[in-house]
Design a protein around this motif. Structure first.
Motif, short mmCIF file in Angstrom:
data_model
loop_
_atom_site.label_atom_id
_atom_site.label_comp_id
_atom_site.label_asym_id
_atom_site.label_seq_id
_atom_site.Cartn_x
_atom_site.Cartn_y
_atom_site.Cartn_z
N LEU A 15 0.84 -1.21 0.00
CA LEU A 15 0.00 0.00 0.00
C LEU A 15 0.87 1.26 0.00
CD1 LEU A 15 -2.86 1.21 0.19
CD2 LEU A 15 -2.59 1.16 2.67
N ALA A 16 1.94 1.25 0.78
CA ALA A 16 2.83 2.41 0.82
C ALA A 16 3.50 2.64 -0.53
CB ALA A 16 3.88 2.23 1.91
N MET A 18 2.30 1.76 -3.40
CA MET A 18 1.24 2.21 -4.30
C MET A 18 0.95 3.70 -4.11
SD MET A 18 -1.01 1.63 -6.53
CE MET A 18 -2.55 2.28 -7.09
N VAL A 19 0.83 4.12 -2.87
CA VAL A 19 0.54 5.53 -2.57
C VAL A 19 1.68 6.42 -3.07
CG1 VAL A 19 0.30 7.19 -0.68
CG2 VAL A 19 -1.02 5.07 -0.66
N LEU A 20 2.91 6.00 -2.87
CA LEU A 20 4.06 6.78 -3.34
C LEU A 20 4.05 6.92 -4.86
CD1 LEU A 20 6.61 8.15 -2.16
CD2 LEU A 20 7.83 6.08 -2.79
N VAL A 22 1.39 6.76 -6.87
CA VAL A 22 0.26 7.61 -7.27
C VAL A 22 0.58 9.08 -7.02
CG1 VAL A 22 -2.13 8.20 -6.73
CG2 VAL A 22 -1.49 5.81 -7.02
N VAL A 23 1.16 9.38 -5.87
CA VAL A 23 1.50 10.77 -5.54
C VAL A 23 2.55 11.30 -6.52
CG1 VAL A 23 2.58 12.24 -3.80
CG2 VAL A 23 0.84 10.60 -3.13
N VAL A 55 2.16 2.72 -11.35
CA VAL A 55 0.83 2.67 -10.73
C VAL A 55 0.06 1.45 -11.21
CG1 VAL A 55 -1.40 3.84 -10.58
CG2 VAL A 55 0.70 5.15 -10.32
N ASN A 58 1.32 -1.76 -9.72
CA ASN A 58 0.88 -1.93 -8.33
C ASN A 58 -0.59 -2.33 -8.24
OD1 ASN A 58 3.17 -1.37 -6.62
ND2 ASN A 58 3.11 0.68 -7.47
N SER A 74 9.79 6.12 -8.58
CA SER A 74 9.12 7.14 -7.75
C SER A 74 10.12 7.89 -6.88
CB SER A 74 8.05 6.50 -6.88
OG SER A 74 7.08 5.86 -7.66
#
Length: 110
Positions: A15-16, A18-20, A22-23, A55, A58, A74
């Motif tokens: 999840l971390a 993935m969030v990185l 996307v951001v 993204v 992930n 990223s």
């Protein structure tokens, strides 16, 4: 019991990552294309493709090797490309001038 804790840790790690990704992708979208050229970095389309693939990987294919490659992309964007784009775009934290010191503006000893 130990495997359950490991699985939840890996889920949080995925999840971390993935969030990185996307951001980083969203930030890459908002910088202008000419800022990439002025900062002497790869063009905007290159970074959108690389971060977009990170993204998608992930979301669709959670293979750790591919996720680590996306994580590296990223991190490179955040550590190298984004600061260069901010310098070129005039987006600085604090908004001070170049003569500002750590405690305020330098006034020449007056």
């Amino acid at each position: 019991m130990l495997m359950q804790g490991f699985d939840s840790f890996m889920g949080l790690l995925y999840l971390a990552i993935m969030v990185l990704a996307v951001v980083a992708f969203v930030m890459a979208v908002f910088f202008r294309d000419d800022a990439y050229r002025a900062a002497d970095k790869q063009n905007k389309i290159f970074w959108l493709i690389i971060l977009g693939i990170a993204v998608v990987v992930n979301l669709v294919v959670p293979i750790l090797f591919l996720q680590i490659a996306g994580l590296i992309a990223s991190i490179v964007f955040f550590v190298d490309v984004r600061p260069a784009l901010q310098r070129v775009s005039g987006r600085r934290r604090g908004g001070g001038s170049s003569s500002d010191g750590p405690y305020g503006p330098y006034n020449g000893g007056r």
